[in-house]
Structures are given as C-alpha cells and as structure tokens.
Design a protein around this motif. Structure first.
Motif, PDB file in Angstrom:
ATOM      1  N   GLU A 187      -5.891   5.728  -3.059  1.00 58.89           N
ATOM      2  CA  GLU A 187      -4.662   6.471  -2.798  1.00 58.89           C
ATOM      3  C   GLU A 187      -4.050   6.058  -1.459  1.00 58.89           C
ATOM      4  OE1 GLU A 187      -3.130  11.123  -2.389  1.00 58.89           O
ATOM      5  OE2 GLU A 187      -5.195  10.659  -3.007  1.00 58.89           O
ATOM      6  N   LEU A 188      -4.872   5.963  -0.409  1.00 55.80           N
ATOM      7  CA  LEU A 188      -4.358   5.580   0.911  1.00 55.80           C
ATOM      8  C   LEU A 188      -3.862   4.140   0.899  1.00 55.80           C
ATOM      9  CD1 LEU A 188      -3.845   6.067   3.896  1.00 55.80           C
ATOM     10  CD2 LEU A 188      -6.261   5.542   4.346  1.00 55.80           C
ATOM     11  N   ARG A 239       8.607  -1.986   1.027  1.00 57.35           N
ATOM     12  CA  ARG A 239      10.006  -1.610   1.053  1.00 57.35           C
ATOM     13  C   ARG A 239      10.859  -2.687   1.694  1.00 57.35           C
ATOM     14  NH1 ARG A 239       8.614   4.441   3.204  1.00 57.35           N
ATOM     15  NH2 ARG A 239       7.839   5.264   1.208  1.00 57.35           N
ATOM     16  N   CYS A 268      -9.881  -0.897  -4.958  1.00 57.91           N
ATOM     17  CA  CYS A 268      -8.952  -1.294  -3.897  1.00 57.91           C
ATOM     18  C   CYS A 268      -8.756  -2.807  -3.871  1.00 57.91           C
ATOM     19  CB  CYS A 268      -9.460  -0.809  -2.545  1.00 57.91           C
ATOM     20  SG  CYS A 268      -9.343   0.980  -2.318  1.00 57.91           S
ATOM     21  N   GLN A 305      -2.689   2.436  -1.705  1.00 60.14           N
ATOM     22  CA  GLN A 305      -1.444   2.379  -2.466  1.00 60.14           C
ATOM     23  C   GLN A 305      -0.262   2.866  -1.633  1.00 60.14           C
ATOM     24  OE1 GLN A 305      -2.468   4.732  -5.897  1.00 60.14           O
ATOM     25  NE2 GLN A 305      -3.020   2.936  -7.143  1.00 60.14           N
ATOM     26  N   ALA A 306      -0.461   3.947  -0.883  1.00 62.10           N
ATOM     27  CA  ALA A 306       0.616   4.480  -0.051  1.00 62.10           C
ATOM     28  C   ALA A 306       1.007   3.482   1.040  1.00 62.10           C
ATOM     29  CB  ALA A 306       0.183   5.804   0.582  1.00 62.10           C
ATOM     30  N   THR A 307       0.007   2.818   1.632  1.00 62.56           N
ATOM     31  CA  THR A 307       0.290   1.832   2.678  1.00 62.56           C
ATOM     32  C   THR A 307       1.029   0.636   2.101  1.00 62.56           C
ATOM     33  OG1 THR A 307      -1.726   2.499   3.848  1.00 62.56           O
ATOM     34  CG2 THR A 307      -0.748   0.384   4.462  1.00 62.56           C
ATOM     35  N   GLU A 312      -6.162  -3.491  -6.446  1.00 57.97           N
ATOM     36  CA  GLU A 312      -4.844  -3.029  -6.002  1.00 57.97           C
ATOM     37  C   GLU A 312      -4.247  -3.998  -4.982  1.00 57.97           C
ATOM     38  OE1 GLU A 312      -1.784  -0.538  -6.570  1.00 57.97           O
ATOM     39  OE2 GLU A 312      -3.767  -0.182  -7.472  1.00 57.97           O
ATOM     40  N   ARG A 370       2.909   0.548  -0.571  1.00 59.22           N
ATOM     41  CA  ARG A 370       4.275   0.927  -0.934  1.00 59.22           C
ATOM     42  C   ARG A 370       5.180   0.904   0.297  1.00 59.22           C
ATOM     43  NH1 ARG A 370       1.796   4.834  -4.306  1.00 59.22           N
ATOM     44  NH2 ARG A 370       2.047   6.414  -2.674  1.00 59.22           N
ATOM     45  N   THR A 371       4.660   1.404   1.415  1.00 68.41           N
ATOM     46  CA  THR A 371       5.452   1.416   2.651  1.00 68.41           C
ATOM     47  C   THR A 371       5.777  -0.004   3.098  1.00 68.41           C
ATOM     48  OG1 THR A 371       4.415   3.491   3.347  1.00 68.41           O
ATOM     49  CG2 THR A 371       5.487   2.164   5.056  1.00 68.41           C
TER      50      THR A 371
END
Length: 450
Positions: free
Chosen positions: A222-223, A233, A256, A225-227, A259, A229-230
């Motif tokens: 989860e962490l 951008r 991971c 994936q969030a990183t 991912e 995505r950021t």
C-alpha cells in the motif's frame, strides 16, 4: 605593559613590506593579520579573512571560512612545535599548492600565544605517496581532493586512492548524469545510503528534485503504491526529477517487487530509482530469492562498494577526514594520528566498516590530550582486538579415546605379566580377565610371543 598603537602600526608596516605571503593566527584560532603579499596571493580582501576562525578541517570549497580553514596551522604548532606543511587553497587544488613554515611564538606559557606562518612563493611539488604521510600532509591531500571532487555531500564514502574507490567515484559520476536505475551493493556500515544521496545531490545540485528514501524492511504494498502514484504524476518541464531511494531492497517482499517492476517497465515513473543491497540482486535471483526480471532492471548500473578491510591503504586519509570533521564541530583541534595509532587501526578488522571507523575516531578525538591521537586514545576494543591478533588462540589437541585406552591397557597388561613372571593365567587373574579374553588382547596389542 601592552604595546602602543604606534608600535603595532609600525610592526604592521614592517610585515607588509615582506614580499612573501605571511599571516598570523592567535591561540584562539582567529586570523589576526595577513600581509599585503598574502592578500594578493589569496586574491581576497584582508577584511574578509581577518577575524575568521581557523579550524583544522577540510570544509566547504568556497568562501572566507574555507580560506581560513585552508590557512589553519597544524594543531602541533599551537603546542610549540615548528611545522613545515603544504597549503592548498579552496577551489585551486593544484595551481595554488604552496609550502608554509609555521612558527610558534610563545610568551612563557605551555602553549603558543600566536603562530606566524610564512608561505613560500614557489609552487610546492606534487604531494608524496600515501605511505607514512604526516597529519599535515594528509590534511593537504584532503583539501586537494575536496577541491577536485564535484560531489559535496557524503564525501567520506568516496575518499580513497585504491583502484576500487577510483572506480566507485567514476560510477557515481556516471550515475549522477544518468536516469537509469542504480544499484549500490556493499557491506553494512559502508555507507550505501550515503552514496545514494551523493548521487542525488551530485555537483552541488541543491535545487534538484525531492529525494524520497524508503526503508524496504518496513515497506508494504500500500505504501509503495501510494509513493509510485505520487512520483508518476505529470511534472513541469522545468522541474528537476526526483530520486526514489529504496534502502535494503534485498529485503523487499515479492508483492512489492512486482509492483515496482510494473512501474519501472511501464515508463510512467517520473523519478530516478536508486537502490541499496548487501548482495547483488542478480545473485539473489539465481537462488530464487528475488524476482529475476526486476533484479536485472534494477541492476542497470551497479556500484560495488569495497569493504574497508580490503582497502586499508585508504585508512589514513579516511581517519584524517573523520578527525577534521570532529575538529569542525568543536573548539578542540587535533592534527592527526601517530604512526603507532594508525598501525593499531590497520590491525583491526572493521566489521562495522566506515560507520565503526567514524565512531572510533570520534571517541579517540574526545580522549586525545595532545595535538595527535595516540594508541592510548583509541577505543579499548581496538586494543583488545590487536592483542588477540598478536596472541592467536591455542589449538586444542583432540584426544583419540581408542588410542588412549589402548595405551593404558598395554601398560597394565605388561605390568601384570611382569608381576606374574610371565605366567599368563596368573596375569589374567590379576587383571580380573578370563584367560581367552586375555589372550585375545595380547594378540591385538602386539604382546603375544611369536
């Protein structure tokens, strides 16, 4: 009676008339005078230099404070020792190398009240080889190295003249100019993460994009994936790329790994990826301990950091660096290590690599009572390790039980036969053995008559 203003002005005129660069440093470490020849050599306004605090350190390669540090007398001079040492001006590591004579001027006290430095106008020869260098010579080598090295951050992890470290510096420079994934492999305590940061901030690029460090042992899907995505951008064309620093990627869980591979292979990640590991990822992949395609992608450029124990020729320079970093953080100034202390350091195995060396020198710096670190100042564990090396453990002799028992039995049977005057039946009775068993042992032990 203190000198009059007129006499001080007259002394200043006399010193300014000297055609060689000359300056004076007070016992407090403050620059109190530079003559006109010195100002001309430095290409600086005396007002910018006078009053600066001189610390015996290899600091930032620019500014009046850096010039004052370059002119700082070796700490031995403040303890009454006349020293001849090289000087290297910041930003001019080769062209401005000169020899200086540091002359302590005492006032009947134990330490010098001022140190007068006379700089030679002739250019100093190339620095000597790294063997048996004094602290002052190592100091000059650090200043020259610092001036030539474009990377300003975490310099200690890149110091050294060994072939392995020259290769590492070339690879760091290549990695800094590239956007390909970089893998840094090395021992624990060797500064893998520091080298990753040095790549990000290479050439003093403080305006670079953000550095995003993540510790893989604590990382979940989860962490990550969030990183990702950021960092995926869209960014403005003028923005500098970010660096994703994944520490200890050899501990990254399989989910991971997948991912991260998808994000890298898709080309959507707007960041350079730098990873660190104790072992090459391709070797882990061969054992099935890491995803193979991800291992090869992340290893596009691999930097192998050598253990300190395999490049002990770099130890004196690294030791001097850590001493000067300790000098920069306080009033206490130490010039270097004695030869005996360096030998003691070289005898140690350094399981904690550079981190352990840094901690040991910091402790020795605190313990030092003179201008140089001596063996007694070093942490006790280094002394104990040196003593253990000098006195290797005695090899325990193994006892072969069967042979030992056979020897004892041979002796007892021989004594019984002697007491029985050769009578085997009586000898067997003395030993509490049956006659057939006694005869069998006679044959087995080679005591039977032919």
């Amino acid at each position: 009676m203190p000198p009059s203003r007129a006499s001080v002005n007259e002394l200043g005129r006399v010193l300014n008339s000297i055609t060689e660069p000359l300056y004076v440093v007070a016992a407090s470490g403050r620059m109190v005078f530079i003559n006109e020849a010195c100002a001309q050599w430095l290409g600086a306004d005396p007002a910018d230099i006078i009053g600066q605090e001189c610390r015996y350190t290899s600091g930032e390669p620019a500014g009046p404070a850096a010039v004052a540090a370059a002119l700082c007398p070796p700490p031995e001079a403040f303890h009454g020792t006349r020293v001849r040492a090289p000087l290297v001006l910041p930003g001019k590591p080769d062209e401005a190398r000169r020899l200086a004579e540091f002359m302590p001027l005492t006032s009947g006290e134990e330490k010098s009240s001022v140190v007068l430095a006379l700089v030679s106008l002739s250019k100093d020869d190339a620095p000597p080889a790294a063997d048996d260098l004094t602290g002052a010579q190592l100091h000059a080598r650090l200043q020259a190295f610092r001036g030539r090295l474009a990377i300003r951050h975490h310099v200690d992890r890149l110091l050294g003249d060994s072939p392995a470290m020259r290769r590492v510096r070339a690879q760091v420079k290549l990695a800094a100019a590239s956007s390909v994934p970089v893998l840094i492999v090395g021992p624990r305590g060797g500064g893998r993460e520091h080298v990753g940061r040095a790549i990000h901030y290479a050439d003093g690029r403080l305006s670079a994009g953000p550095l995003v460090p993540l510790a893989c042992p604590l990382l979940d899907t989860e962490l990550l994936q969030a990183t990702l995505r950021t960092l995926s951008r869209a960014r403005a064309p003028s923005e500098r790329p970010a660096t994703l620093l994944l520490e200890e990627i050899d501990t990254l869980v399989e989910e991971c790994q997948s991912e991260l591979f998808r994000a890298l292979s898709s080309g959507a990640l707007a960041a350079r990826v730098v990873t660190t590991s104790r072992e090459a990822l391709t070797q882990l992949a061969q054992r099935g301990a890491f995803r193979r395609d991800a291992a090869f992608l992340l290893s596009t450029l691999t930097i192998q950091l050598p253990p300190l124990a395999e490049r002990l020729g770099d130890l004196p320079l690294l030791t001097q660096w850590y001493i000067e970093q300790a000098n920069a953080s306080g009033a206490k100034q130490v010039g270097g290590c004695t030869t005996d202390a360096l030998d003691r350091l070289a005898d140690y195995g350094w399981p904690g690599d550079l981190d352990e060396l840094e901690a040991a020198i910091k402790e020795a710096h605190q313990q030092a009572r003179g201008p140089l670190i001596v063996p007694h100042d070093l942490p006790q564990r280094l002394t104990l390790a040196s003593q253990a090396t000098a006195r290797p453990a005695r090899v325990e002799e193994t006892i072969k039980l069967e042979e030992y028992l056979a020897t004892i039995e041979h002796e007892l049977i021989s004594r019984a036969l002697k007491r029985a005057k050769g009578n085997k039946t009586k000898a067997a009775r003395l030993l509490g053995m049956t006659r057939p068993r006694f005869y069998r042992r006679l044959v087995q032990l080679g005591l039977a008559e032919g």
